[in-house]
Scaffold this motif. Structure first.
Motif: not given
Ligand code: AMP
Length: 316
Positions: A78-100
């Motif tokens: 299975k391919t590496f997959s990653w999901a993230a949500r950025y803050s309103a100013d896009m200066n920070s982000r939260e990783t939602l999932s990392t599937e290696l």
């Protein structure tokens, strides 16, 4: 001089104030290679699973100057997959999932034809795998690694071993802070130099970067560059990797023939500054569109033109 990058090739889903991009092409290796290719040839070593979309592979194959013969497909994986949500100013982000996926199953094979690579960039992945890959380049003359919070948190010991083996380290300020327990950028950079590398680049997003180099006499020289002032920020994903790609691509184009196989390449603050200017400009293109979209049409001449503009802006 032959440049090779190892890292992740994957499927990203990013949620931004500018819109969402779901299951699009991503990965540290791809962003790096796309940017480095603007400066000259780059070889890519990575592994994907059988679910890797044909369209993403076609996009990689279409990137300027990128040799993707080292991108292998692991059967049943299975391919590496990653999901993230950025803050309103896009200066920070939260990783939602990392599937290696396949990335968690071990380092990919380096093709025999790539083993003569002199300049090696170890893009983000588990530091133990970065080390395993590094051992497969016996003619290395310059090795630079990237890392991120996930690996600092779960693989600090391996990261410590890796830092003993590399010439340079590139990382974000918050990662430098996490790794050194230090809030001041200069102190953190000096602390990182004590952990092994001869230079370190601390990225500070829209505030540019600070770099530190241990000179031959043991003294530490510092430099700093601002980010390119960009009005159009659509998706900051991959900015760090393409920054490193522009930086390393330039070094590979300049260091030709400077050292015999196995010898370290000499570096100076002016050389690092010139290379980092290329990295800064490369990152400014990446963030203009989602995923790798900007690189579908970007031409080296456009990069050169923006570089001239940037050089004029930072002239004192
Ligand atoms: P950047 O925005 O430069 O930090 O890079 C983002 C890219 O790195 C995305 O395309 C992700 O697929 C990839 N990525 C995210 N987390 C990791 C990780 N832990 N290791 C390697 N690559 C990652």
């Amino acid at each position: 001089m032959s440049l090779v990058v190892t890292g992740t090739v994957g499927i990203d889903s990013v949620y931004l104030p500018t819109g969402n991009a779901e299951r699009v092409l991503g990965g540290s290796c791809v962003y790096f290679a796309a940017a480095a290719g603007m400066m000259g040839p780059v070889r890519m070593v990575a592994v994907v699973g059988e679910d890797f979309p044909a369209g993403s592979r076609a996009l990689i194959n279409g990137l300027t100057n990128v040799d993707s013969a080292g991108l292998t497909t692991r059967k049943g994986g299975k391919t590496f997959s990653w999901a993230a949500r950025y803050s309103a100013d896009m200066n920070s982000r939260e990783t939602l999932s990392t599937e290696l996926g396949v990335v968690g199953e071990g380092a990919p094979e380096v093709p025999a034809a790539y083993r003569d690579s002199r300049i090696v960039f170890l893009a983000n992945m588990h530091p133990a795998q970065q080390l395993a890959l590094l051992k497969q380049f016996p003619q290395q003359g310059l090795v630079v690694a990237d890392t991120m919070d996930l690996w600092i948190n779960i693989a600090r010991y391996d990261l410590g071993l890796l830092l003993q083996e590399v010439d340079g380290l590139v990382l974000n300020f918050d990662e430098a802070e996490l790794l050194t327990n230090t809030k001041n950028t200069v102190t953190a950079a000096k602390h990182l130099l004590n952990m092994g590398p001869r230079f370190v680049i601390v990225k500070k997003g829209e505030h540019g970067c600070l770099f530190a180099l241990r000179e031959g006499d043991g003294s530490i020289a510092l430099g700093a560059l601002p980010a390119f002032p960009t009005e159009k920020v659509t998706d900051p994903t991959g900015a760090g990797d393409s920054f490193a790609g522009g930086f390393m691509g330039y070094l590979a184009s300049k260091l030709s023939g400077h050292a015999a196989p196995g010898m370290r390449f000499p570096l100076s603050i002016p050389t690092l500054r010139s290379a980092l200017a290329r990295g800064t400009v490369a990152a400014s293109f990446t963030i203009e569109d989602f995923s790798l979209d900007r690189y579908k049409t970007l031409k080296p001449a456009e990069v050169e033109a923006r570089l001239k503009w940037y050089a004029e802006m930072v002239r004192i």
